[in-house]
Design a protein around this motif. Structure first.
Motif, short mmCIF file in Angstrom:
data_model
loop_
_atom_site.label_atom_id
_atom_site.label_comp_id
_atom_site.label_asym_id
_atom_site.label_seq_id
_atom_site.Cartn_x
_atom_site.Cartn_y
_atom_site.Cartn_z
N ASN A 108 0.82 -1.22 0.00
CA ASN A 108 0.00 0.00 0.00
C ASN A 108 0.85 1.27 0.00
O ASN A 108 0.52 2.25 0.66
CB ASN A 108 -0.95 0.02 1.21
CG ASN A 108 -2.27 -0.64 0.89
OD1 ASN A 108 -2.61 -0.84 -0.27
ND2 ASN A 108 -3.01 -1.00 1.93
N ASN A 109 1.97 1.22 -0.75
CA ASN A 109 2.86 2.38 -0.86
C ASN A 109 3.24 2.93 0.51
O ASN A 109 3.19 4.14 0.76
CB ASN A 109 2.23 3.47 -1.72
CG ASN A 109 2.08 3.05 -3.16
OD1 ASN A 109 3.04 2.60 -3.79
ND2 ASN A 109 0.87 3.14 -3.69
N THR A 110 3.59 2.03 1.42
CA THR A 110 3.93 2.39 2.78
C THR A 110 5.13 3.34 2.85
O THR A 110 6.01 3.30 1.97
CB THR A 110 4.23 1.13 3.61
OG1 THR A 110 4.57 1.51 4.93
CG2 THR A 110 5.39 0.36 3.01
N PRO A 153 1.88 -4.27 10.42
CA PRO A 153 0.74 -3.52 9.86
C PRO A 153 1.19 -2.40 8.93
O PRO A 153 0.42 -1.94 8.09
CB PRO A 153 0.03 -2.96 11.10
CG PRO A 153 0.44 -3.87 12.21
CD PRO A 153 1.84 -4.29 11.90
N ASP A 154 2.44 -1.94 9.09
CA ASP A 154 2.96 -0.88 8.23
C ASP A 154 3.51 -1.41 6.91
O ASP A 154 3.92 -0.62 6.06
CB ASP A 154 4.06 -0.11 8.96
CG ASP A 154 3.52 0.68 10.14
OD1 ASP A 154 2.36 1.11 10.07
OD2 ASP A 154 4.26 0.83 11.14
N ILE A 155 3.57 -2.74 6.78
CA ILE A 155 4.14 -3.30 5.54
C ILE A 155 3.11 -4.21 4.85
O ILE A 155 2.25 -3.72 4.10
CB ILE A 155 5.47 -4.04 5.82
CG1 ILE A 155 6.47 -3.09 6.53
CG2 ILE A 155 6.10 -4.53 4.51
CD1 ILE A 155 7.81 -3.70 6.83
N PHE A 156 3.13 -5.50 5.10
CA PHE A 156 2.28 -6.42 4.33
C PHE A 156 1.02 -6.87 5.06
O PHE A 156 0.17 -7.53 4.46
CB PHE A 156 3.09 -7.65 3.90
CG PHE A 156 4.15 -7.34 2.87
CD1 PHE A 156 3.85 -6.62 1.74
CD2 PHE A 156 5.46 -7.77 3.05
CE1 PHE A 156 4.81 -6.33 0.79
CE2 PHE A 156 6.44 -7.48 2.11
CZ PHE A 156 6.11 -6.77 0.98
N ILE A 165 -2.07 -13.01 5.02
CA ILE A 165 -1.01 -12.68 5.98
C ILE A 165 -1.65 -12.27 7.30
O ILE A 165 -2.55 -11.41 7.32
CB ILE A 165 -0.11 -11.56 5.45
CG1 ILE A 165 0.70 -12.05 4.24
CG2 ILE A 165 0.85 -11.07 6.53
CD1 ILE A 165 1.61 -11.02 3.63
N GLU A 166 -1.18 -12.89 8.36
CA GLU A 166 -1.71 -12.60 9.69
C GLU A 166 -0.63 -11.94 10.53
O GLU A 166 0.56 -12.17 10.34
CB GLU A 166 -2.18 -13.89 10.36
CG GLU A 166 -3.28 -14.61 9.60
CD GLU A 166 -3.64 -15.94 10.24
OE1 GLU A 166 -2.98 -16.31 11.25
OE2 GLU A 166 -4.55 -16.62 9.74
#
Length: 1014
Positions: A108-110, A153-156, A165-166
């Motif tokens: 998400n273009n983090t 949560p900031d990446i994948f 992905i959990e």
């Protein structure tokens, strides 16, 4: 021979099928020749586009008319013999989908610093690594300090990937998921490109994903509008549907913007006046401050840039070609060259602030450029204003489009039909309803370019099926349909390797290839008759049948015939001759032993079979390796070589046998010789082993010279191995290559210009901006080349004329080839493994076949000897040879061919040695080897001579592009013939002697028999 009837029936049926397959090529060529004649009769040479259109219309009009045996043009075109780029012209590219872009999208273009740092570090790792970008990214991410989690949560761990992905998953658990998503995205990109290309209008296109990599090979033979192809392949932005403002809604702003731009221009003019009038430091400082203020007014642009216009009062309106009309989505039309100036105005904060509140999110974009006849062929483009929003998100994206196609309406006008899925249909119904109610338009936008802005004439469109009409040409309609149907690429795709061949070079290559092929064939046919008499006639018939089979199989399989492929066929002629020579020499030996002719023929074929099979299998193995590791034309070479090996085996063993048996069944004599050649090489006995030490010294000297040259001179590595861009440029007159090279060095810093073919044609190579692969960079460098050589071109030549690829073009850029350093490293690696793998495979095959490692060692040593000397010759001579001697993929093909040919000779000699061990157990070893070598001398020289004849014919009369390849093979055959006699067998003998392999010979070695002395 058993089953003669079955073989005869099979040969006849196979021949008829081959003729039938080739008939499609005959029909297609006949119709296309008629189309060209029609177009040429209607338009002159200076109307190439009109000619192309007329030719296309003619082909469309007769496409379904039967031409020959009920075959129409459409059917023939689908089944004709495919010609590669070097014979037909066109474009060949390898696109690399950006895995970096895909990773950004998945995340998400983090803005996560660890993630983005790993992306940059991966890019650096790629420069010295053979890993994929994804593997480098994982390594870079793991190498970062502190604990970093891919499932953060900031990446994948986001809404895109929350199903797979959990939170809390380890990096090792996340990696397979990301690998799968990357693979899916690349597959999606492949499908997008395939859909675009399938409907592009090029016959026999080829698109394939290269293994599991992010690279996609695209071949479009015959494509003439190269720029159009490149843009279509690299269209990477999302397809979007936007509501647009009408002219009258924007007209007020446009007038206000023009007035404000005039104020800015006048302020700049005043600033310059003050700066010129006052020379004191105080005034200069004041002038500088005022200049800075003006710069701010211009949105940061320099006061001397293109915003300054001669007509300062109306800098925008003065540049308009025309204003839009009431109700039209077109605001105004401008020259294409002025669009950057207008963009700068509209980006200026002072001007943007003039937009009314209800227009504050308006987004200004341009339409597709068009040629204006009123402006003497200048390109113009329309300005549109999209109804954007705060987030700049379109009401509808291109992923909802299920299908689109170019069609004709009831009035035979070009239209585009489009079908959306259920989700899109609902939004589309709402958008079309609003457009119908407001009598406005909906813009179809790709990569911020408006492809079309159709209105709605019949109310809201339900069901998602629409028809877009407009003043489209067929090409424009097809392009719009392609854009709609293909949707979007999931990531950017850049051309990392590309080749463009003009149609003129293709036609010249066909003409020279056919001429050299026919001459070579004619010489071989005469030689066989002159050397073997009537038996040579039978071999010639078998050879012609072999060629028919090769072309028939190529056409039937849909394989591509390339210029190296023709060279492969020519080489196959030599191999086919070799099989017949082996058979005839064996028959002569059996006749010399006093056997009856029938028994001599039977034993001759049986005894030759082992050598023929061994020789062709070793050559076939190198061909397979070439097929696996090669690309494009090199695969074409390998394909024809492998097909030729199979057909030459069949024709030599069965077709020749049919003719010989039919001729001799009534007792007719077939001596397999003429009165002149009857006793040639019959009583020749050479003490090869006695001369081996001298041969070792000669070879050692040649290898020492070669290695020294390789160390000090190196090799002329082509762009395949080091990256760069190469242009084949043809001039109207002879030019001095050194002078032009000096000019190019001034332009690029480093460049090379070598005569390529005639003195009026140069091959220009540069590494300028070698790491940049964008289309804009390609055009920039081509323009720099043009500007540098422009003084030697006709005065009226434009850049468009220089790079255009029209039929009959004889001046300008004829061919273009580029390779990025990334893929150059891979090509170099693949080439190394191809050569190394062939040596290993050959060693193992000979070990399996002869059961002694000494035979394998001798064969591999001879091959290694041959390759080193060929490399040495190229190293010593590339600076002064009058043709290209670059080390590229074609050269690797030549090296593998040399390996195969050298083994061919060596294996035949080893076969005879093994046979003599069994037949003469009482002979001493050196006598067996010398007699065996002497008995194969006729075959060795005969085959080498005929093969050299065909290769020399291609070398002197064929196309320039394969001259280096042919030269390497010619040198390899000469050296290979020598090494099979003086290197391979002596090394085998010496290792057997030292290791005392007693089962090869029972008796102790004695002095050489005086009868063997020469």
């Amino acid at each position: 021979m058993q089953n003669k009837g079955l073989v005869t029936v099979f040969a006849i049926l196979f021949g008829l099928v081959s003729i039938y397959q080739l008939s499609f090529t005959f029909v297609a060529n006949k119709v296309e020749d008629s189309a060209k004649e029609f177009a040429n009769s209607k338009f002159s040479e200076d109307q190439p586009h009109e000619r192309d259109n007329a030719e296309a219309r003619y082909l469309d009009s007769v496409a379904n008319n039967p031409v020959f045996l009920g075959i129409d043009y459409n059917t023939a075109k689908e089944k004709e013999l495919n010609k590669g780029l070097d014979l037909k012209g066109g474009i060949n590219v390898i696109l690399e989908v950006s895995v970096k872009d895909i990773l950004k999208g998945l995340a998400n273009n983090t803005k996560d610093p660890a993630f983005n740092q790993a992306l940059e570090n991966a890019k650096e790792l790629q420069k010295n690594s053979q890993d994929t970008y994804l593997e480098s990214f994982f390594k870079a991410f793991e190498a970062l300090p502190s604990e970093n989690e891919l499932a953060s949560p900031d990446i994948f761990f986001n809404k895109n990937l929350e199903d797979v992905i959990e939170i809390g998953m380890t990096n090792e658990q996340v990696k397979p998921v990301i690998e799968q998503k990357i693979d899916e995205s690349i597959t999606s990109a492949f499908e997008v490109l395939r859909k675009r290309i399938d409907k592009f209008g090029v016959t026999q296109p080829n698109i394939q994903r290269l293994g599991k990599s992010a690279r996609i090979l695209v071949e479009l033979p015959g494509a003439k509008d190269v720029d159009r192809v490149k843009k279509l392949l690299q269209s990477t932005a999302q397809l979007e549907f936007w509501d647009v403002y009408k002219f009258e809604e924007i007209a007020g702003f446009l007038q206000a913007a023009d007035a404000k731009a005039g104020e800015i221009a006048m302020a700049q003019s005043a600033s310059e006046t003050v700066k010129t009038a006052d020379t004191t430091e105080e005034v200069a400082d004041s002038s500088k401050t005022e200049e800075d203020d003006v710069s701010k007014l211009l949105g940061g642009q320099d006061v001397n840039d293109s915003l300054v216009d001669d007509n300062k009062a109306n800098p925008i309106l003065s540049k308009m070609v025309s204003l839009g009309n009431q109700g039209s989505p077109v605001i105004a039309t401008f020259r294409l060259k002025d669009t950057s100036v207008i963009n700068n105005y509209f980006r200026n904060p002072q001007i943007k602030s003039l937009l009314p509140n209800d227009l504050r999110y308006a987004k200004f974009v341009w339409g597709l450029p068009e040629i204006s006849e009123q402006l003497n062929g200048e390109e113009i483009t329309a300005l549109y204003a999209l109804k954007a929003n705060r987030d700049n998100v379109p009401p509808l994206g291109g992923s909802v489009v299920v299908d689109a196609r170019q069609e004709y309406d009831n009035l035979s006008r070009v239209v585009v039909s489009m079908q959306m899925n259920g989700q899109g249909a609902k939004v589309w119904e709402q958008m079309t309803g609003n457009a119908y109610e407001n009598q406005s338009q909906i813009a179809i936008v790709l990569d911020n370019i408006v492809y079309s802005a159709p209105g709605v004439t019949s109310g809201p469109i339900a069901g998602g099926r629409s028809q877009i009409s407009g003043d489209f040409t067929v090409n424009e309609g097809q392009d719009l349909a392609n854009v709609l149907r293909a949707g979007k690429l999931p990531a950017s795709a850049e051309i990392i390797q590309g080749e463009v061949v003009g149609p003129t070079l293709g036609h010249e290559a066909i003409n020279s290839g056919v001429m050299s092929f026919v001459i070579a064939l004619f010489i071989v046919l005469l030689w066989m008759i002159g050397y073997y008499g009537r038996a040579g006639v039978f071999a010639d018939v078998a050879l012609l049948v072999n060629i028919l089979f090769i072309f028939g199989i190529l056409a039937g399989l849909g394989a591509v015939l390339t210029l190296p492929g023709i060279a492969g066929i020519v080489l196959t002629i030599g191999m086919s001759v070799d099989a017949n020579v082996l058979i005839f020499e064996r028959i002569k030996e059996e006749l010399a032993k006093g056997k009856a002719q029938k028994d001599a023929i039977k034993d001759g074929f049986n005894n030759a079979l082992s050598s023929i099979l061994d020789a062709n299998i070793t050559t076939g193995l190198t061909g397979l390796i070439l097929l696996v590791f090669g690309t494009g034309p090199i695969q074409g070479f390998a394909t024809t070589l492998l097909i030729g090996i199979a057909t030459s085996l069949f024709t030599a063993i069965f077709i020749t046998r049919l003719f010989i048996d039919s001729y001799t069944k009534n007792g007719k004599s077939l001596p397999c010789a003429t009165s002149i050649t009857k006793n040639l090489f019959t009583n020749v006995h050479v003490s090869f082993l006695k001369k081996r030490k001298m041969a070792y010294v000669i070879s050692a000297i040649m290898i020492l010279i070669s290695v020294s040259s390789l160390f000090f001179n190196g090799l002329n590595q082509g762009v395949d191995f080091v990256g760069g861009r190469t242009y084949t440029v043809r001039f109207a007159k002879d030019v001095n290559s050194q002078e032009i090279q000096n000019d190019l060095i001034e332009t690029f810093g480093s460049a090379e210009a070598k005569t390529y073919g005639g003195d009026n044609q140069l091959k220009i190579t540069t590494k300028y901006k070698v790491d940049e692969t964008g289309t804009e960079v390609d055009e920039e460098i081509e323009r720099m080349v043009f500007e540098t050589v422009k003084k030697d071109m006709p005065a009226d030549m434009t850049f468009e004329d220089f790079v255009g690829d029209r039929e009959g073009k004889n001046i300008g850029r004829m061919e273009y080839y580029k390779v990025s350093p990334t893929i150059a490293d891979d090509i170099k690696k693949d080439s190394f493994w191809a050569v190394f793998g062939s040596l290993v495979v050959v060693f193992l095959y000979i070990l399996l076949r002869f059961r002694r490692w000494q035979f394998s060692l001798g064969a591999v040593a001879a091959v290694f000897h041959d390759v080193l000397i060929v490399l040495g010759v190229f190293s010593l001579t590339y600076k002064f040879m009058p043709f290209s001697m670059e080390i590229d993929q074609a050269f690797i093909a030549a090296i593998l061919t040399v390996i195969g040919y050298s083994l061919n000779d060596t294996v035949i000699v080893f076969d005879r040695i093994r046979e003599y061990f069994g037949e003469h157990p009482s002979w001493k070893m050196n006598r067996i080897i010398d007699v065996a070598l002497s008995s194969t001398l006729s075959r060795t020289l005969n085959t080498s001579f005929t093969t050299l004849i065909v290769l020399l014919s291609m070398f002197f009369l064929g196309a320039e592009s394969i001259r280096g390849l042919l030269f390497a093979i010619i040198v390899g055959i000469i050296v290979g013939t020598y090494s099979s006699l003086f290197i391979a067998t002596p090394i085998m003998y010496d290792t057997v002697k030292r290791k005392k392999v007693e089962d090869l010979i029972d008796k102790k070695e004695e002095e050489v028999d005086p009868a063997l002395e020469v």
